[in-house]
Design an enzyme around this catalytic site. Structure first.
Site, PDB file in Angstrom:
ATOM      1  N   ARG A  86      87.154  50.215  31.869  1.00 45.54           N
ATOM      2  CA  ARG A  86      86.686  51.096  30.791  1.00 45.54           C
ATOM      3  C   ARG A  86      85.439  50.546  30.108  1.00 45.54           C
ATOM      4  O   ARG A  86      84.846  51.221  29.285  1.00 45.54           O
ATOM      5  CB  ARG A  86      87.819  51.356  29.787  1.00 45.54           C
ATOM      6  CG  ARG A  86      88.897  52.269  30.393  1.00 45.54           C
ATOM      7  CD  ARG A  86      90.035  52.516  29.433  1.00 45.54           C
ATOM      8  NE  ARG A  86      90.797  51.294  29.197  1.00 45.54           N
ATOM      9  CZ  ARG A  86      91.779  51.181  28.307  1.00 45.54           C
ATOM     10  NH1 ARG A  86      92.125  52.236  27.597  1.00 45.54           N
ATOM     11  NH2 ARG A  86      92.425  50.048  28.162  1.00 45.54           N
ATOM     12  N   GLN A  87      85.044  49.316  30.463  1.00 46.84           N
ATOM     13  CA  GLN A  87      83.744  48.791  29.982  1.00 46.84           C
ATOM     14  C   GLN A  87      82.733  48.981  31.112  1.00 46.84           C
ATOM     15  O   GLN A  87      82.191  48.039  31.667  1.00 46.84           O
ATOM     16  CB  GLN A  87      83.886  47.326  29.588  1.00 46.84           C
ATOM     17  CG  GLN A  87      84.791  47.140  28.383  1.00 46.84           C
ATOM     18  CD  GLN A  87      84.726  45.720  27.827  1.00 46.84           C
ATOM     19  OE1 GLN A  87      83.677  45.111  27.767  1.00 46.84           O
ATOM     20  NE2 GLN A  87      85.869  45.203  27.413  1.00 46.84           N
ATOM     21  N   LYS A 183      89.834  69.536  22.533  1.00 44.84           N
ATOM     22  CA  LYS A 183      89.946  69.081  21.144  1.00 44.84           C
ATOM     23  C   LYS A 183      89.215  70.032  20.228  1.00 44.84           C
ATOM     24  O   LYS A 183      88.095  70.433  20.525  1.00 44.84           O
ATOM     25  CB  LYS A 183      89.298  67.699  20.995  1.00 44.84           C
ATOM     26  CG  LYS A 183      90.194  66.574  21.366  1.00 44.84           C
ATOM     27  CD  LYS A 183      89.559  65.241  21.016  1.00 44.84           C
ATOM     28  CE  LYS A 183      90.333  64.146  21.733  1.00 44.84           C
ATOM     29  NZ  LYS A 183      89.645  62.911  21.853  1.00 44.84           N
ATOM     30  N   ARG A 185      88.107  70.238  16.147  1.00 44.81           N
ATOM     31  CA  ARG A 185      88.116  69.524  14.871  1.00 44.81           C
ATOM     32  C   ARG A 185      88.510  70.506  13.769  1.00 44.81           C
ATOM     33  O   ARG A 185      87.877  71.548  13.588  1.00 44.81           O
ATOM     34  CB  ARG A 185      86.727  68.899  14.608  1.00 44.81           C
ATOM     35  CG  ARG A 185      86.697  68.068  13.358  1.00 44.81           C
ATOM     36  CD  ARG A 185      85.646  66.972  13.408  1.00 44.81           C
ATOM     37  NE  ARG A 185      85.920  65.914  14.375  1.00 44.81           N
ATOM     38  CZ  ARG A 185      86.822  64.932  14.202  1.00 44.81           C
ATOM     39  NH1 ARG A 185      87.553  64.884  13.104  1.00 44.81           N
ATOM     40  NH2 ARG A 185      86.992  64.012  15.112  1.00 44.81           N
TER      41      ARG A 185
HETATM   42  C1  R5P Z   1      90.472  57.423  28.927  1.00 49.24           C
HETATM   43  O1  R5P Z   1      89.409  57.866  29.300  1.00 49.24           O
HETATM   44  C2  R5P Z   1      91.563  57.082  29.903  1.00 49.24           C
HETATM   45  O2  R5P Z   1      91.590  57.962  30.978  1.00 49.24           O
HETATM   46  C3  R5P Z   1      92.908  57.066  29.226  1.00 49.24           C
HETATM   47  O3  R5P Z   1      93.172  58.366  28.719  1.00 49.24           O
HETATM   48  C4  R5P Z   1      92.930  56.107  28.083  1.00 49.24           C
HETATM   49  O4  R5P Z   1      92.300  54.908  28.447  1.00 49.24           O
HETATM   50  C5  R5P Z   1      94.341  55.808  27.657  1.00 49.24           C
HETATM   51  O5  R5P Z   1      94.297  54.864  26.644  1.00 49.24           O
HETATM   52  P1  R5P Z   1      95.392  54.827  25.508  1.00 49.24           P
HETATM   53  O6  R5P Z   1      96.724  54.837  26.194  1.00 49.24           O
HETATM   54  O7  R5P Z   1      95.116  53.551  24.778  1.00 49.24           O
HETATM   55  O8  R5P Z   1      95.196  56.030  24.636  1.00 49.24           O
END
Ligand code: R5P
Length: 283
Positions: A86-87, A183, A185
């Site tokens: 994710r980085q 989403k 807001r």
């Molecule tokens: C985000 O883009 C990923 O696909 C996951 O939805 C996310 O990393 C899940 O992270 P967490 O369980 O901390 O919300």
């Protein structure tokens, strides 16, 4: 020869059993000063497959140690769960692109090698390797497991646009509808999430995503879907990272069940990715 790293022993054993290959015995330990120690206690083949997920920095060091041991062999490197995925971008000035840094650290050992990842969070990471890399898809295996639950007319939902492709693949296997959560807001602090098109009222829902980490994304999705009248809500994720009290959060939100794969060996890892890894290693 299959070499299982400490984070992927069970999966390595399953892959070796499918392929009928030798599973090397290895010794892993931590010295009193905190350093990691690895020893492969078997003569190495010319061709080896190393299987090691990297959920922690220590697992990454064990992987580097295994690669160093095997540097004279041709290496198929399987990283079922690739930490730091994710980085994958520089979001703010001064930040590293850590996923690239990890690939760069592994590259010197992979000149004659191949890399196999599983549902990598950002496919662009494959480009940081100096050798061919592929991205195995565990979605159909998870979908088959969902099919065995016998849900009636389920809806497959992705919690955001990032997992839409997964949800579509799963829906195709299940012969189900799919959608993603959009989403909206409501105020400065309030956000509502609802399926873009499908009304989930009275229907069973399966949320598909690549990983569950803190459980925050899924817990919010479960609560929203239940508030919108969904019947039972199941989760299917490839990588059960499940930090801290993620499992408690999910069950408190009212999840009916959690399905995940053995890219990380957790209690919810009831679907094995061994068959797709074994297939990739045959070619
Ligand atoms: C985000 O883009 C990923 O696909 C996951 O939805 C996310 O990393 C899940 O992270 P967490 O369980 O901390 O919300």
């Amino acid at each position: 020869m299959i070499i299982g790293g400490p984070a992927s022993q069970l999966l390595a054993g399953r892959v070796a059993a499918i392929l009928g290959e030798v599973l090397a015995l290895c010794d892993y330990k931590t010295f009193p000063d905190g350093e990691s120690y690895t020893q492969v206690t078997a003569p190495l083949d010319d061709k080896v497959a190393i299987i090691q997920s990297t959920p922690t920095d220590r697992d990454l060091v064990y992987l580097l140690q295994l690669l160093d041991v095997c540097q004279e062999s041709s290496i198929d490197l399987v990283i079922p769960y690739f930490g730091y995925a994710r980085q994958d971008k520089i979001f703010k000035p001064g930040e590293p692109m850590t996923a690239r840094a990890v690939a760069t650290a592994l590259n010197p050992f992979l000149k004659k090698g191949r890399v196999h990842l599983v549902n990598i969070h950002a496919p662009s990471i494959m480009n940081h390797f100096c050798c061919p890399a592929d991205n195995l898809d565990a979605t159909p295996l998870l979908a088959e497991k969902v099919a065995s639950l016998g849900l009636e007319d389920p809806v497959v939902i992705s919690p955001d646009k990032g997992a839409v492709a997964m949800a579509r693949t799963a829906a195709a296997t299940l012969g189900a509808d799919s959608d993603y959560l959009q989403k909206t807001r409501i105020s400065g602090t309030e956000v509502s999430m609802a399926p873009k098109e499908i009304d989930v009222r009275g229907r069973d829902v399966v949320i598909f995503d690549d990983m569950i980490a803190t459980g925050g994304t899924m817990a919010t999705a479960i609560e929203m879907l239940r508030a919108q009248g969904a019947a039972r809500v199941y989760l299917a994720a490839v990588h059960p990272v499940l930090t801290g009290s993620a499992v408690l959060k999910l069950y408190r939100s009212g999840v009916e069940g959690v399905l995940a794969t053995d890219t990380l060996d957790k209690g919810v890892s009831t679907v094995s990715v061994a068959p797709i890894i074994a297939r990739a290693l045959k070619f």
